[in-house]
Design a protein around this motif. Structure first.
Motif, PDB file in Angstrom:
ATOM      1  N   UNK A 134       0.829  -1.210   0.000  1.00 45.97           N
ATOM      2  CA  UNK A 134       0.000   0.000   0.000  1.00 45.97           C
ATOM      3  C   UNK A 134       0.864   1.262   0.000  1.00 45.97           C
ATOM      4  N   UNK A 135       1.975   1.236   0.696  1.00 45.37           N
ATOM      5  CA  UNK A 135       2.862   2.417   0.734  1.00 45.37           C
ATOM      6  C   UNK A 135       3.330   2.832  -0.666  1.00 45.37           C
ATOM      7  N   UNK A 136       3.384   1.871  -1.570  1.00 49.92           N
ATOM      8  CA  UNK A 136       3.864   2.151  -2.930  1.00 49.92           C
ATOM      9  C   UNK A 136       2.750   2.640  -3.861  1.00 49.92           C
ATOM     10  N   UNK A 137       1.501   2.613  -3.368  1.00 50.77           N
ATOM     11  CA  UNK A 137       0.361   3.027  -4.195  1.00 50.77           C
ATOM     12  C   UNK A 137       0.169   4.536  -4.041  1.00 50.77           C
ATOM     13  N   UNK A 138       0.902   5.282  -4.844  1.00 49.54           N
ATOM     14  CA  UNK A 138       0.878   6.748  -4.746  1.00 49.54           C
ATOM     15  C   UNK A 138       1.186   7.340  -6.114  1.00 49.54           C
ATOM     16  N   UNK A 237      -6.213   6.750  -4.029  1.00 50.37           N
ATOM     17  CA  UNK A 237      -5.163   7.772  -4.018  1.00 50.37           C
ATOM     18  C   UNK A 237      -5.835   9.124  -3.823  1.00 50.37           C
ATOM     19  N   UNK A 238      -5.537   9.746  -2.695  1.00 51.58           N
ATOM     20  CA  UNK A 238      -6.100  11.047  -2.325  1.00 51.58           C
ATOM     21  C   UNK A 238      -4.939  11.967  -1.944  1.00 51.58           C
ATOM     22  N   UNK A 239      -4.913  13.146  -2.531  1.00 53.56           N
ATOM     23  CA  UNK A 239      -3.795  14.078  -2.298  1.00 53.56           C
ATOM     24  C   UNK A 239      -2.454  13.420  -2.600  1.00 53.56           C
ATOM     25  N   UNK A 240      -2.478  12.546  -3.607  1.00 57.16           N
ATOM     26  CA  UNK A 240      -1.256  11.899  -4.063  1.00 57.16           C
ATOM     27  C   UNK A 240      -0.819  10.690  -3.268  1.00 57.16           C
ATOM     28  N   UNK A 241      -1.515  10.398  -2.163  1.00 58.94           N
ATOM     29  CA  UNK A 241      -1.074   9.346  -1.243  1.00 58.94           C
ATOM     30  C   UNK A 241      -2.157   8.284  -1.057  1.00 58.94           C
ATOM     31  N   UNK A 242      -1.774   7.100  -0.543  1.00 61.24           N
ATOM     32  CA  UNK A 242      -2.765   6.047  -0.313  1.00 61.24           C
ATOM     33  C   UNK A 242      -3.668   6.359   0.875  1.00 61.24           C
TER      34      UNK A 242
END
Length: 269
Positions: A134-138, A237-242
């Motif tokens: 999940x950390x990589x989903x950006x 992806x919200x505000x570029x982040x997961x």
């Protein structure tokens, strides 16, 4: 084609995801030796309908039940039956719900009583790999970045990562583009953009990565008969982040577990 969601649509999807999360929470109290998966399936269907949603799996591709119930060496897509769970089993419960025209799809692998230490470790590492992915989903990353992160984490612990089954986009359809493999190479695949929503779901085996399918046309199990673990979250992806749309907190409340593992994936927007 990848279907980008608006903020309003993401909030509707959160409602669907949370119905699934709450369903898994009520099931967490009931997973114990002597309970049948058919009983759990009935509880889930009643809960989902009572909360203004429809079971997402029931009838989907002609699947016969509300839950996919996959114990021990079954990886995913197990069909509920009247065989009681036994002490030392593990069971993946995968659940979907449809509300306001959008799907939620969410899974957790439960321990039935006390399980073997090597199986506990498999569950722990598989769940950790979910958050690693999940950390990589950006924004700016690619599909291969998520798959590589999950694969690398699990294989470094000696586990087999299933190749034939993958995560997926989520929205008005249960399965949308893109496919989200749990293996891959960094920098490969489609690039992530704002408003994407996917289900990330590592399926990880204690032994070989290879699988077979039963004659029922659904149940997938490990080729070597060793246990398999499966955890799944819905992520936007919200505000570029997961941003997590689903949560394990209802499971943890039922089981008396304290955890802050989801905190980094919650935003105020």
């Amino acid at each position: 084609m990848i279907k980008i969601k608006t903020r309003e649509e993401i909030e509707l999807m959160r409602e669907s995801a949370l119905i699934v999360s709450k369903t898994l929470g009520i099931l967490a109290k009931e997973v114990k030796p002597g309970v049948t998966t058919l009983y759990l399936d009935k509880l889930a269907e009643e809960f989902i309908r009572d909360h203004g949603a429809k079971p997402g799996f029931l009838g989907l591709y002609d699947f016969p039940n509300t839950l996919c119930m996959s114990p021990n060496a079954q990886v995913v897509h197990g069909i509920p039956n009247d065989k009681p769970l036994e002490e030392g089993d593990i069971i993946s419960i995968d659940c979907g719900a449809l509300k306001n025209g959008f799907y939620g799809d969410h899974a957790y692998t439960f321990q039935v009583g006390e399980v073997a230490e090597d199986v506990k470790q498999l569950l722990q590492i598989t769940k950790e790999s979910l958050y690693v992915g999940i950390r990589e989903f950006k924004v700016g990353n690619r599909i291969g970045d998520v798959g590589f992160a999950i694969q690398n984490y699990c294989e470094n612990h000696g586990y087999g990562v299933v190749r034939e089954l993958v995560g997926h986009g989520l929205g008005r359809d249960m399965h949308e583009d893109p496919e989200m493999p749990n293996y891959g190479r960094r920098g490969r695949g489609k690039k992530f953009v704002e408003g994407m929503v996917v289900a990330i779901e590592p399926m990880v085996n204690l032994g070989t990565q290879h699988i077979n399918q039963l004659n029922d046309g659904w149940t997938i199990l490990t080729k070597d008969g060793k246990p398999s673990a499966h955890f799944e979250h819905d992520v936007a992806i919200v505000n570029g982040k997961p941003e997590l749309l689903s949560t394990f907190k209802y499971i943890y409340e039922a089981l008396g577990i304290e955890s802050n593992e989801e905190d980094e994936f919650r935003q105020n927007f």
